[in-house]
Design a protein around this motif. Structure first.
Motif, PDB file in Angstrom:
ATOM      1  N   PRO A 168      21.291  12.144 -16.800  1.00 53.40           N
ATOM      2  CA  PRO A 168      21.672  10.774 -17.184  1.00 53.40           C
ATOM      3  C   PRO A 168      20.698   9.717 -16.661  1.00 53.40           C
ATOM      4  O   PRO A 168      20.466   8.708 -17.316  1.00 53.40           O
ATOM      5  CB  PRO A 168      23.072  10.603 -16.572  1.00 53.40           C
ATOM      6  N   GLN A 169      20.111   9.949 -15.482  1.00 55.60           N
ATOM      7  CA  GLN A 169      19.153   8.955 -14.957  1.00 55.60           C
ATOM      8  C   GLN A 169      17.816   9.030 -15.694  1.00 55.60           C
ATOM      9  O   GLN A 169      17.101   8.034 -15.813  1.00 55.60           O
ATOM     10  CB  GLN A 169      18.919   9.173 -13.469  1.00 55.60           C
ATOM     11  N   ALA A 170      17.467  10.214 -16.176  1.00 53.49           N
ATOM     12  CA  ALA A 170      16.223  10.362 -16.935  1.00 53.49           C
ATOM     13  C   ALA A 170      16.343   9.758 -18.330  1.00 53.49           C
ATOM     14  O   ALA A 170      15.340   9.435 -18.966  1.00 53.49           O
ATOM     15  CB  ALA A 170      15.869  11.844 -17.053  1.00 53.49           C
ATOM     16  N   LYS A 171      17.588   9.604 -18.795  1.00 53.60           N
ATOM     17  CA  LYS A 171      17.818   9.247 -20.198  1.00 53.60           C
ATOM     18  C   LYS A 171      18.447   7.874 -20.415  1.00 53.60           C
ATOM     19  O   LYS A 171      18.273   7.290 -21.475  1.00 53.60           O
ATOM     20  CB  LYS A 171      18.769  10.279 -20.827  1.00 53.60           C
ATOM     21  N   VAL A 172      19.251   7.411 -19.473  1.00 51.41           N
ATOM     22  CA  VAL A 172      20.042   6.195 -19.719  1.00 51.41           C
ATOM     23  C   VAL A 172      19.612   5.095 -18.762  1.00 51.41           C
ATOM     24  O   VAL A 172      19.876   5.165 -17.562  1.00 51.41           O
ATOM     25  CB  VAL A 172      21.560   6.469 -19.544  1.00 51.41           C
ATOM     26  N   TYR A 173      18.909   4.111 -19.264  1.00 50.48           N
ATOM     27  CA  TYR A 173      18.547   2.925 -18.496  1.00 50.48           C
ATOM     28  C   TYR A 173      18.214   1.842 -19.524  1.00 50.48           C
ATOM     29  O   TYR A 173      18.150   2.125 -20.728  1.00 50.48           O
ATOM     30  CB  TYR A 173      17.373   3.216 -17.527  1.00 50.48           C
ATOM     31  N   ASP A 174      17.990   0.623 -19.088  1.00 52.81           N
ATOM     32  CA  ASP A 174      17.776  -0.481 -20.039  1.00 52.81           C
ATOM     33  C   ASP A 174      16.564  -0.208 -20.931  1.00 52.81           C
ATOM     34  O   ASP A 174      15.490   0.141 -20.433  1.00 52.81           O
ATOM     35  CB  ASP A 174      17.556  -1.802 -19.289  1.00 52.81           C
ATOM     36  N   ARG A 175      16.772  -0.356 -22.230  1.00 51.06           N
ATOM     37  CA  ARG A 175      15.700  -0.179 -23.240  1.00 51.06           C
ATOM     38  C   ARG A 175      15.119   1.232 -23.253  1.00 51.06           C
ATOM     39  O   ARG A 175      13.937   1.435 -23.515  1.00 51.06           O
ATOM     40  CB  ARG A 175      14.597  -1.236 -23.070  1.00 51.06           C
ATOM     41  N   SER A 176      15.953   2.212 -22.955  1.00 52.27           N
ATOM     42  CA  SER A 176      15.504   3.609 -23.006  1.00 52.27           C
ATOM     43  C   SER A 176      15.736   4.207 -24.390  1.00 52.27           C
ATOM     44  O   SER A 176      15.473   5.383 -24.611  1.00 52.27           O
ATOM     45  CB  SER A 176      16.258   4.448 -21.982  1.00 52.27           C
ATOM     46  N   CYS A 177      16.271   3.405 -25.297  1.00 50.02           N
ATOM     47  CA  CYS A 177      16.595   3.913 -26.629  1.00 50.02           C
ATOM     48  C   CYS A 177      16.140   2.872 -27.643  1.00 50.02           C
ATOM     49  O   CYS A 177      16.367   1.677 -27.443  1.00 50.02           O
ATOM     50  CB  CYS A 177      18.114   4.104 -26.725  1.00 50.02           C
ATOM     51  N   ALA A 178      15.462   3.323 -28.689  1.00 47.88           N
ATOM     52  CA  ALA A 178      15.106   2.397 -29.774  1.00 47.88           C
ATOM     53  C   ALA A 178      15.650   2.964 -31.080  1.00 47.88           C
ATOM     54  O   ALA A 178      15.645   4.191 -31.281  1.00 47.88           O
ATOM     55  CB  ALA A 178      13.593   2.208 -29.864  1.00 47.88           C
ATOM     56  N   LEU A 179      16.113   2.077 -31.946  1.00 51.22           N
ATOM     57  CA  LEU A 179      16.641   2.470 -33.259  1.00 51.22           C
ATOM     58  C   LEU A 179      16.105   1.522 -34.320  1.00 51.22           C
ATOM     59  O   LEU A 179      15.958   0.321 -34.081  1.00 51.22           O
ATOM     60  CB  LEU A 179      18.173   2.393 -33.279  1.00 51.22           C
TER      61      LEU A 179
END
Ligand code: DO4
Ligand code: MG
Length: 278
Positions: A168-179
């Protein structure tokens, strides 16, 4: 048809013409009974909108959660086994690749999602970071796939590789996802020949590029959705990233200023610049 979420509201595009959608709640738009038929009626009865060009294209998301599938391509299985070798996690990735139950994890809230043209981030405490280019499903509250977008599952490989429990720390943080840049609304599944292309530009030149196709995806989108919706409700629907089939070589890590371009042809190109820090 392509559905865009913009600073001027929603637009639908067909054959190069844009039509304004008279529904200003994104959640109401995507949860209605038949989004495809609704947009067809907008195209058939609407007037071409001239103001699309002046609108800022936003991430196509309202209050939906973003979930992700992992280790759905052989390339991801091998990269994960390698990066977690010294932590003793390698065997888990091999097992989940062939298990009946897929790996599904929570990826993002809407507030952490970057839209097209904006910044994605690498964590300030991570040293080995990559983008993950992923076909992303938009699913309504009834568990039906109503559209497709391009997703970037930004990942810190050093944190994930140190211990699988740090995922979860490797994947979930601010602006860790773009769509984005839009939702391709179609009633047909995408063909397995659909290409997914990743390009990373550093100071204007290609630092890495690769391509895969949906034929390499080990599981079907429908089966991933079926697992996600088991004993789980999503009142405004959900996004599900379907996993990465492209992993840069171990010597590669993202740097501030890199530009990431992910193209899935019937949908479009999602482009973001990388920043480290805030
Ligand atoms: O198991 C770790 C996550 C893998 C992932 O995000 C992917 O395969 O796309
Ligand atoms: Mg991923």
């Amino acid at each position: 048809m392509k559905l865009f979420c913009t600073s001027n509201g929603a637009y639908v595009e067909q054959g190069g013409t844009y039509f304004s959608v008279a529904e200003n709640s994104w959640d109401a738009l995507v949860t209605q009974d038949d989004l495809h038929a609704f947009l067809q009626a907008v195209v058939a009865n609407g007037e071409a909108a001239a103001d699309f060009a002046s609108a800022q294209i936003l991430a196509p998301i309202g209050t939906q959660e973003v979930w992700a599938a992992g280790v759905t391509y052989y390339r991801s299985r091998s990269a994960r086994m390698e990066e977690s070798k010294s932590a003793g996690g390698g065997d888990f990735y091999d097992r989940v690749y062939s298990a009946e139950r897929p790996e599904l994890f929570f990826k993002s809230t809407a507030s952490r999602v970057a839209g097209p043209g904006s910044h994605v981030r690498i964590r300030s405490d991570a040293k080995w970071n990559v983008p993950e280019p992923e076909l992303t499903l938009l699913i309504n509250q009834r568990g039906q796939i109503i559209g497709y977008t391009v997703g970037n599952d930004m990942s810190s490989r050093d944190i994930e590789g140190e211990n699988p429990l740090y995922l979860p720390q490797a994947k979930v943080y601010d602006r860790s996802c773009a769509l984005g840049p839009c939702i391709l609304v179609t009633t047909e599944p995408l063909p397995t020949t659909t290409p997914i292309r990743l390009e990373i530009l550093r100071k204007g030149t290609a630092a890495f590029s690769a391509e895969t196709t949906l034929a390499e995806l080990k599981r079907t989108p429908v089966s991933l959705v079926e697992y996600l919706f088991r004993d789980n409700s999503f009142p405004t629907g959900a996004f599900l990233m379907t996993g990465t089939g492209i992993v840069p070589p171990d010597s590669f890590t993202l740097a501030s200023g890199d530009r990431i371009r992910i193209t899935i042809d019937p949908i479009g190109t999602l482009e973001n610049e990388v920043i480290q820090g805030n």
